[in-house]
Motif scaffolding. Structure first.
Motif, PDB file in Angstrom:
ATOM      1  N   LEU C 183      16.985 -13.847  25.069  1.00  0.00           N
ATOM      2  CA  LEU C 183      16.403 -14.657  23.998  1.00  0.00           C
ATOM      3  C   LEU C 183      17.496 -15.447  23.288  1.00  0.00           C
ATOM      4  O   LEU C 183      17.325 -16.626  22.967  1.00  0.00           O
ATOM      5  N   ALA C 184      18.628 -14.798  23.068  1.00  0.00           N
ATOM      6  CA  ALA C 184      19.735 -15.495  22.418  1.00  0.00           C
ATOM      7  C   ALA C 184      20.169 -16.684  23.258  1.00  0.00           C
ATOM      8  O   ALA C 184      20.410 -17.781  22.745  1.00  0.00           O
ATOM      9  N   LEU C 185      20.205 -16.452  24.560  1.00  0.00           N
ATOM     10  CA  LEU C 185      20.613 -17.526  25.457  1.00  0.00           C
ATOM     11  C   LEU C 185      19.605 -18.678  25.419  1.00  0.00           C
ATOM     12  O   LEU C 185      19.975 -19.853  25.359  1.00  0.00           O
ATOM     13  N   ALA C 186      18.312 -18.313  25.426  1.00  0.00           N
ATOM     14  CA  ALA C 186      17.279 -19.339  25.367  1.00  0.00           C
ATOM     15  C   ALA C 186      17.383 -20.110  24.059  1.00  0.00           C
ATOM     16  O   ALA C 186      17.272 -21.344  24.032  1.00  0.00           O
ATOM     17  N   TYR C 187      17.635 -19.389  22.942  1.00  0.00           N
ATOM     18  CA  TYR C 187      17.789 -20.054  21.650  1.00  0.00           C
ATOM     19  C   TYR C 187      18.959 -21.029  21.704  1.00  0.00           C
ATOM     20  O   TYR C 187      18.859 -22.183  21.308  1.00  0.00           O
ATOM     21  N   PHE C 188      20.055 -20.540  22.247  1.00  0.00           N
ATOM     22  CA  PHE C 188      21.250 -21.372  22.358  1.00  0.00           C
ATOM     23  C   PHE C 188      20.960 -22.654  23.149  1.00  0.00           C
ATOM     24  O   PHE C 188      21.323 -23.753  22.749  1.00  0.00           O
ATOM     25  N   LEU C 189      20.245 -22.489  24.279  1.00  0.00           N
ATOM     26  CA  LEU C 189      20.016 -23.638  25.145  1.00  0.00           C
ATOM     27  C   LEU C 189      19.048 -24.642  24.546  1.00  0.00           C
ATOM     28  O   LEU C 189      19.228 -25.847  24.673  1.00  0.00           O
ATOM     29  N   PHE C 190      17.996 -24.134  23.896  1.00  0.00           N
ATOM     30  CA  PHE C 190      16.913 -25.040  23.522  1.00  0.00           C
ATOM     31  C   PHE C 190      16.878 -25.387  22.049  1.00  0.00           C
ATOM     32  O   PHE C 190      16.136 -26.255  21.640  1.00  0.00           O
ATOM     33  N   ARG C 191      17.663 -24.699  21.230  1.00  0.00           N
ATOM     34  CA  ARG C 191      17.553 -24.939  19.804  1.00  0.00           C
ATOM     35  C   ARG C 191      18.850 -25.403  19.151  1.00  0.00           C
ATOM     36  O   ARG C 191      18.890 -25.683  17.976  1.00  0.00           O
ATOM     37  N   THR C 192      19.943 -25.417  19.893  1.00  0.00           N
ATOM     38  CA  THR C 192      21.189 -25.806  19.245  1.00  0.00           C
ATOM     39  C   THR C 192      21.733 -27.096  19.850  1.00  0.00           C
ATOM     40  O   THR C 192      21.340 -27.500  20.950  1.00  0.00           O
ATOM     41  N   ALA C 193      22.637 -27.727  19.108  1.00  0.00           N
ATOM     42  CA  ALA C 193      23.212 -28.986  19.578  1.00  0.00           C
ATOM     43  C   ALA C 193      24.041 -28.767  20.836  1.00  0.00           C
ATOM     44  O   ALA C 193      24.011 -29.559  21.769  1.00  0.00           O
ATOM     45  N   TRP C 194      24.764 -27.638  20.864  1.00  0.00           N
ATOM     46  CA  TRP C 194      25.558 -27.354  22.053  1.00  0.00           C
ATOM     47  C   TRP C 194      24.667 -27.127  23.264  1.00  0.00           C
ATOM     48  O   TRP C 194      24.982 -27.543  24.375  1.00  0.00           O
ATOM     49  N   GLY C 195      23.541 -26.462  23.028  1.00  0.00           N
ATOM     50  CA  GLY C 195      22.607 -26.208  24.120  1.00  0.00           C
ATOM     51  C   GLY C 195      22.136 -27.500  24.752  1.00  0.00           C
ATOM     52  O   GLY C 195      21.999 -27.606  25.965  1.00  0.00           O
ATOM     53  N   LEU C 196      21.946 -28.506  23.896  1.00  0.00           N
ATOM     54  CA  LEU C 196      21.522 -29.809  24.404  1.00  0.00           C
ATOM     55  C   LEU C 196      22.554 -30.375  25.363  1.00  0.00           C
ATOM     56  O   LEU C 196      22.231 -30.915  26.418  1.00  0.00           O
ATOM     57  N   ARG C 197      23.827 -30.207  25.000  1.00  0.00           N
ATOM     58  CA  ARG C 197      24.884 -30.696  25.901  1.00  0.00           C
ATOM     59  C   ARG C 197      24.832 -29.984  27.249  1.00  0.00           C
ATOM     60  O   ARG C 197      25.035 -30.582  28.291  1.00  0.00           O
TER      61      ARG C 197
END
Ligand SMILES: Nc1ncnc2c1ncn2[C@@H]1O[C@H](COP(=O)(O)OP(=O)(O)OP(=O)(O)O)[C@@H](O)[C@H]1O
Ligand SMILES: [Mg+2]
Lengths: 326, 256, 320
Positions: C183-197
């Motif tokens: 879940l943390a990984l999914a949050y990171f990927l889809f909800r943060t600016a870095w995840g967007l990169r």
């Protein structure tokens, strides 16, 4: 999946046939000058060549990494262990070899339907997966296969009902191995391999000029498997013993590593690779027993990073062409 | 069209459809091509021209619709068998075998066309018939000078010609040509087109030629089809078609 | 059926499976699910460790299996040395996180010093599979070939009864821990600016476009490898109290991770989780009913999927 680097496949010419002849002459006379133990190493090397050639074909023509040669070596070996060991049906090479050939062709063809469905990474890991499945089956079916103890006391082989001595077996292996080398050299120079290279080069174009891509890929995989199946029989006779470790994926990887050591830009690659790997294995495990895996693993990794798939033969070729230019 | 009507139908496509989500590159297109009929296909970028050709060769499967070759249904037939039966396509982008020589490229197609896929032990140099045929094709397409060059070292124009030569090696009944002159210089363009049209005529082939250069289209075809957003919007002689207002609007309006 | 012995543990490790008495089919089925939890979490983490690199950077790397091996052995040693039989949940979690960091570090170092220079996928497969030999060689020198165990967390956490089934609490802990990570990984990927990169450079995105927009490809790839290494090492650490660590377990990790990607498809977190359930439960059921085919089942599932949907059930076809 690959940004394929350009790789030129050589063509079989008169030089290749002369080299093959010289190689054959050397391995024919060599046993008279070396010890019995060295001869068994030589025999193992000879038996590895066909399997490495299978990897070589898939690599140089189709650009696929075939980790699954252990499947077919294992099949050939266990067929021998059952027929000439556990159930004592026959030790006749002229029955066992065709049997192993047919079994490996059938198994390879059927497996090819699944594992050739996709190429690249998926083909490679399916090769690993199949060999591990065989490993677990053989390991667990203790009553039939002897489990981790394997099957020992395999009878010595006979050829046309004449029992073979150790020396006789060596020469028989030599004939089989050289025979397969000659066949493979012919295959490499056929229109079949030209079309395989087309498939590796551009799959869509190959399909659109009427090449039956899937079937040809499967046939290449089957040829590789048949090579390994035959040598599996002779390897079992050479050791008089079979254990589930023939199905370990690391064993299959060893053939890929041999092909890489030898190099896939020259026909001499599989031969150099098979002997190179076996000698490396022998020397490292005698002198640095514990470090064997580390040293061989690093060696391969470094070869791949520095010269890619060119291997020893590639380096020699480059050196020669440089000398010639000067 | 009238002179084509006596000739038997080669390909009929019935209500072909291919959608990619919202994009509808081929939207219920029906098409009939007679033997020896040469069509040009024009349309803006993304109109669905390549997709239509790919449906005909089988590289893509249609969502709906039916394709027949000489009356026989071939909708589910894979591309390699369609190529054998005479539907052959050149590619818009470079699709050649980079790691082989020009000769081997053409030779591969000749082997395939002769059905020699599985001759495992016969040396390719001994296949005299095939080698002769390859040599003839190389000469025909003016590739003699680069016969033994590796394709990866050749220019874009050469690769286009090699692609076309491989298609002719298949002895096609219908040739689908996807932008033979894209990315090729002005002079080479006419050379390639001449070669292509001469061969099509000499072999009495049917052909669909996708082409962006409207001058070329006017010069070389009697009949042209304009495609837009997955549909045919006009068909007829180039002069007639290009004088229609909606066609001008589409072709010019979209920055053609 | 009355007495089912569930043993998902590889050969050569101490028996920590246990016995169920159940009358009803439902209860039996539930017991399968509960018993599959460790295998499911193991598969989720390992397959995503491989999947992540494949999807974000488009590279193939088998190093994760070696890192998994290191994670398992280090957890066993560190756990035995520092905690021994005095188990405390917090310190165990601390060990796991430390092992995760170690895995991330190893992964980055191997990438930066070695894998970065490999040019094609074929090269990457051969070179990293050879690196696996190096990993297992190092393990052999340090720990030998006899299996080592550290079962304190498993034993000390106790058991609970859920719907008539007795389930070790550690199973829930392991599953929860891996789920939180995902879940943390999914949050990171889809909800943060870095995840967007990350998503911008992935197979779904447009790498050239991402570079033009100022995404530093090297940093993204390095972090991708770090996350992959972390997941693999923690997977090893979490599974060790159940199965211990033994020579050669990296093959199993590699196999299950790869087959899961074949079934689930590249780049789908949800697909990885669902596939992990399918394969995990199927494996536990066969382990009980037909132990001979325990390893064959994941392979058979993967083969079937390859024939029906070559790009995985939840996968998309990516053209490189
Ligand atoms: N595999 C695919 N997935 C999704 N969309 C696709 C796919 N292939 C094509 N398309 C879309 O379908 C539309 C038509 O594409 P197509 O290549 O057929 O156009 P075209 O007429 O050949 O254009 P061009 O002149 O650029 O070659 C485009 O909008 C394209 O983005
Ligand atoms: Mg197009």
């Amino acid at each position: 999946m690959n940004t394929a680097l350009s790789m030129t496949v050589p063509s079989v010419g008169r030089r290749t046939w002369i080299t093959t002849l010289i190689f054959t002459a050397i391995v024919v006379v060599l046993p008279f000058f070396i010890s019995g133990y060295q001869r068994t190493l030589l025999q193992k090397g000879l038996l590895w060549i066909p399997s490495v050639f299978g990897v070589y074909i898939l690599y140089s023509l189709l650009r696929q990494v075939h980790f699954g040669q252990s499947i077919f070596i294992g099949l050939g070996s266990y067929i021998t262990a059952f027929m000439a060991g556990k159930y004592s049906v026959t030790n006749e090479l002229m029955i066992l070899l065709p049997l192993a050939l047919v079994v490996s062709i059938v198994v390879a063809y059927v497996l090819g339907i699944f594992i050739m469905k996709r190429t690249g990474f998926y083909f490679a890991v399916m090769g690993i997966a199949v060999t591990m499945v065989f490993w677990s089956l053989v390991y667990k079916a203790r009553t039939i296969t002897g489990g981790s103890d394997g099957i020992s006391h395999i009878k010595n082989p006979s050829l046309f009902t004449v029992p073979l001595s150790d020396m006789g077996l060596y020469y028989f292996c030599l004939i089989v191995s050289v025979g397969i080398i000659v066949l493979m050299l012919r295959v490499l120079n056929s229109s079949f391999s030209l079309q395989l290279r087309a498939i590796a080069g551009d799959l869509e174009k190959a399909e659109s000029i009427g090449i039956p891509v899937k079937r040809m890929q499967r046939l290449a995989f089957t040829i590789a498997g048949a090579n390994a199946g035959i040598t599996g029989v002779l390897l079992a006779f050479s050791y008089n013993y079979v254990s589930p470790s023939v199905f370990e994926w690391g064993y299959g990887a060893n053939f890929v590593q041999s092909a890489i050591i030898g190099g896939v830009t020259s026909f001499a690659g599989p031969v150099v690779g098979a002997f190179g790997f076996i000698n490396l294995e022998f020397f490292i495990s005698t002198w640095f027993a514990n470090l064997w895996e580390i040293i061989i693993g690093l060696t391969i990794a470094i070869i791949v990073v520095t010269v890619g798939e060119k291997g020893v033969t590639g380096i020699v070729q480059t050196l020669f062409s440089k000398i010639r230019c000067k | 069209m009238s002179n084509n009507e006596q000739k038997p139908l080669l390909i009929t496509a019935d209500k072909l459809r291919k959608y990619y989500g919202e994009v509808k590159p081929v939207n219920d297109i029906s098409l009939e091509i007679a033997q020896g009929q040469v069509l040009t296909l024009v349309g803006a970028n993304g109109a669905g021209k390549t997709t239509l050709l790919n449906l005909l060769t089988g590289l893509i499967r249609p969502d709906r619709g039916e394709i027949r070759l000489l009356g026989e249904k071939i909708t589910g037939v894979p591309p390699d068998q369609r190529a054998k039966r005479g539907i052959v396509k050149t590619f818009q982008l470079e699709h050649v075998f980079d790691d082989m020589t020009v000769f081997d490229n053409v030779r591969t197609a000749c082997f395939s066309s002769a059905g020699k896929h599985y001759s495992l032990f016969k040396d390719i140099e001994d296949e005299n018939e095939i080698n002769e045929r390859t040599g003839a094709l190389i000469e025909l397409f003016d590739l003699t000078g680069v016969r033994d060059a590796f394709v990866r070292n050749l220019g874009h124009g050469y690769k286009k010609v090699i692609d076309i030569a491989m298609c002719f090696a298949m002895k096609p009944k219908i040739l689908l040509v996807d932008e033979p002159t894209s990315g090729v210089g002005e002079e080479e363009k006419y050379k390639i087109m001449d070669l292509l049209m001469n061969q099509i005529e000499a072999n009495n082939l049917a052909a669909i030629i996708v082409e962006h250069d409207l001058h070329l289209v006017k010069e070389l075809s009697k009949e042209t089809i304009v495609m837009c957003d997955g549909e045919f919007i006009a068909r007829g002689t180039p002069d007639h078609v290009f004088s229609q207002e909606k066609v001008i609007e589409i072709l010019v309006g979209k920055g053609f | 059926m009355a007495q089912t012995i569930i043993n998902v543990v590889p050969e050569g490790t101490p028996p920590v499976g246990h016995i169920f008495e159940s009358q009803q089919m439902l209860s039996t089925f539930l017991s399968y699910i509960f018993n599959a939890l460790p295998m499911v979490s193991y598969i989720i983490m390992l397959s995503f460790s491989l999947n992540f690199i494949l999807y974000i950077s488009g590279r193939v790397s088998l190093t994760f299996a070696g890192i998994y091996l290191v994670g398992a052995y280090v957890t066993v040693s560190v756990g035995t040395y520092f905690l021994g039989q005095n188990f405390s949940l917090l310190s165990f979690i601390a060990i796991l996180l430390a092992v995760g960091l170690l895995g991330a570090a190893i992964s980055i170092v191997v990438y930066a010093t070695f894998e970065r220079f490999l040019k094609t996928d074929v090269h990457r497969m051969i070179a990293t599979s050879s690196l696996l030999m190096v990993f297992s060689g190092i393990i052999k020198i340090q720990w030998g070939t006899t299996p080592v165990t550290y079962s304190a967390p498993f034993l000390k956490m106790g058991i609970s009864e859920v719907l008539g089934n007795i389930v070790p609490n550690y199973y829930f802990f392991m599953f929860g821990f891996s789920l939180i990570l995902m879940l943390a990984l999914a949050y990171f990927l889809f909800r943060t600016a870095w995840g967007l990169r990350f998503r911008a450079t992935s197979l779904d995105g447009d790498r050239t476009m991402a570079q033009v927009c100022g995404v530093n490809q090297n940093i993204v790839t390095a972090i991708t490898f770090a996350i992959s290494g972390m997941l693999a090492a923690i997977a090893g650490g979490l599974y060790a109290p159940i199965a211990g660590a033994s020579y050669g377990i990296e093959g199993n990790a590699l196999l299950l991770a790869a087959l899961t990607i074949i079934v689930g498809g590249v780049g789908s977190i949800g697909g990885a989780v669902l596939t992990a359930f399918i394969i995990g439960i199927a494996r536990v059921i066969t382990a009980v009913e037909m132990p001979l085919f325990e390893l064959a089942i994941p392979f058979i599932i993967a083969s079937a999927v390859l024939v029906v949907r070559p790009y995985g059930i939840w996968g998309k076809e990516f053209k490189h």
